[in-house]
Design an enzyme around this catalytic site. Structure first.
Site, PDB file in Angstrom:
ATOM      1  N   HIS A 167     -10.292   1.316   1.019  1.00  0.00           N
ATOM      2  CA  HIS A 167     -10.482   3.015   1.983  1.00  0.00           C
ATOM      3  C   HIS A 167     -10.913   3.756   1.789  1.00  0.00           C
ATOM      4  O   HIS A 167     -10.592   4.948   2.847  1.00  0.00           O
ATOM      5  CB  HIS A 167      -9.160   3.398   0.542  1.00  0.00           C
ATOM      6  CG  HIS A 167      -7.396   3.202   0.676  1.00  0.00           C
ATOM      7  ND1 HIS A 167      -6.411   3.081   2.269  1.00  0.00           N
ATOM      8  CD2 HIS A 167      -6.374   2.257   0.158  1.00  0.00           C
ATOM      9  CE1 HIS A 167      -4.909   3.056   2.250  1.00  0.00           C
ATOM     10  NE2 HIS A 167      -5.025   2.142   0.914  1.00  0.00           N
ATOM     11  N   CYS A 208       1.035  -0.807  -0.151  1.00  0.00           N
ATOM     12  CA  CYS A 208      -0.365   0.149   0.258  1.00  0.00           C
ATOM     13  C   CYS A 208       0.843   1.592  -0.360  1.00  0.00           C
ATOM     14  O   CYS A 208       1.722   1.593   0.756  1.00  0.00           O
ATOM     15  CB  CYS A 208      -1.051   0.211   1.614  1.00  0.00           C
ATOM     16  SG  CYS A 208      -1.897   1.440   1.918  1.00  0.00           S
ATOM     17  N   HIS A 231      -9.089  -3.288  -2.622  1.00  0.00           N
ATOM     18  CA  HIS A 231      -8.156  -2.317  -1.078  1.00  0.00           C
ATOM     19  C   HIS A 231      -8.876  -1.080  -1.336  1.00  0.00           C
ATOM     20  O   HIS A 231      -8.860  -0.649  -0.539  1.00  0.00           O
ATOM     21  CB  HIS A 231      -6.739  -2.492  -2.112  1.00  0.00           C
ATOM     22  CG  HIS A 231      -6.014  -2.456  -1.943  1.00  0.00           C
ATOM     23  ND1 HIS A 231      -4.897  -2.761  -0.771  1.00  0.00           N
ATOM     24  CD2 HIS A 231      -5.172  -0.867  -1.382  1.00  0.00           C
ATOM     25  CE1 HIS A 231      -3.937  -2.135  -0.447  1.00  0.00           C
ATOM     26  NE2 HIS A 231      -4.424  -0.783  -0.719  1.00  0.00           N
ATOM     27  N   GLU A 232      -8.525  -0.892  -3.007  1.00  0.00           N
ATOM     28  CA  GLU A 232      -9.101   1.089  -2.655  1.00  0.00           C
ATOM     29  C   GLU A 232     -10.223   0.787  -1.923  1.00  0.00           C
ATOM     30  O   GLU A 232     -10.767   2.530  -1.682  1.00  0.00           O
ATOM     31  CB  GLU A 232      -9.172   1.667  -4.222  1.00  0.00           C
ATOM     32  CG  GLU A 232      -7.776   0.747  -5.201  1.00  0.00           C
ATOM     33  CD  GLU A 232      -6.869   1.656  -4.515  1.00  0.00           C
ATOM     34  OE1 GLU A 232      -6.920   2.993  -3.548  1.00  0.00           O
ATOM     35  OE2 GLU A 232      -5.209   1.457  -4.175  1.00  0.00           O
TER      36      GLU A 232
END
Length: 215
Positions: free
Chosen positions: A172, A126, A168-169
């Protein structure tokens, strides 16, 4: 809907970020903005400012380099992310990881849900946790919903490495870092990754470091 008073500070924040040339500064783990759910985008940035912000995110992602970048990673608490992966990897890695090219795209207010029970585990890194990687088990296929930067609806099934990037994004934007989902015993420095764990799958790392993989 956001009120005008809520919109103004975000627009001003983005304008200030874009006032300097070059890539935007990336926020590192420990900054509270990475732990707060991002605000739904509903026009806080006008079309021209949004386009400039998206282009800045793209330039920053390329410069890092990375395959995805979420707005909170540059300190902006809006549900916007960019993704792109040319997937310049050997065929063996492509087959093992399902890492196929992912063209540049913008995700606005994205969400995902698993499709099926299959899970895949691989090392992830990351940009907001520089210098480290760890194994994360994630759904192998997900349904991605949301919109693009023009407000056009997204509703599609994504698999393989693109599905990992999307998760993953999107995490966030929910205040979640990949470390929250990782096998803690797998945590490895970039140096250790280069020296020991370059295999297409993390099976050897799992045996040596003592963590489990799905299935």
């Amino acid at each position: 809907m956001s009120t005008p008073s809520q919109r103004a500070p975000l627009a001003e924040q983005v304008e200030e970020l874009l006032a300097t040339d070059g890539p935007l500064p990336i926020v590192a783990a420990g900054d509270p903005v990475l732990r707060r759910p991002a605000e739904l985008f509903d026009g806080q940035l006008g079309p021209a400012l949004l386009a400039r912000f998206v282009e800045a995110l793209r330039r920053t992602m390329h410069a890092a380099p990375g395959v995805g970048l979420a707005a909170p990673q540059v300190g902006v608490g809006l549900r916007i992310a960019v993704v792109e992966d040319p997937a310049p990897v050997p065929e063996e890695v492509r087959r093992a990881r399902g890492r196929v090219p992912l063209p540049f795209r913008v995700l606005v207010n994205p969400a995902y849900e698993p499709v099926g029970a299959e899970r895949a585990a691989f090392f992830e890194g990351c940009l907001s946790v520089p210098g480290w990687q760890a194994v994360v088990a994630r759904p192998a296929r997900v349904r991605l919903t949301g919109a693009d930067e023009y407000g056009r609806a997204l509703d599609e099934v994504v698999s393989g490495w693109p599905a990992r990037i999307v998760q993953h994004e999107t995490d966030h934007l929910d205040g979640v870092l990949y470390l929250d989902r990782a096998e803690s015993r797998s945590l490895s420095s970039n140096q250790a990754m280069a020296e020991r764990w370059t295999q297409p799958t993390p099976h050897e790392a799992a045996r040596a470091l003592g963590f489990s993989l799905p299935g």
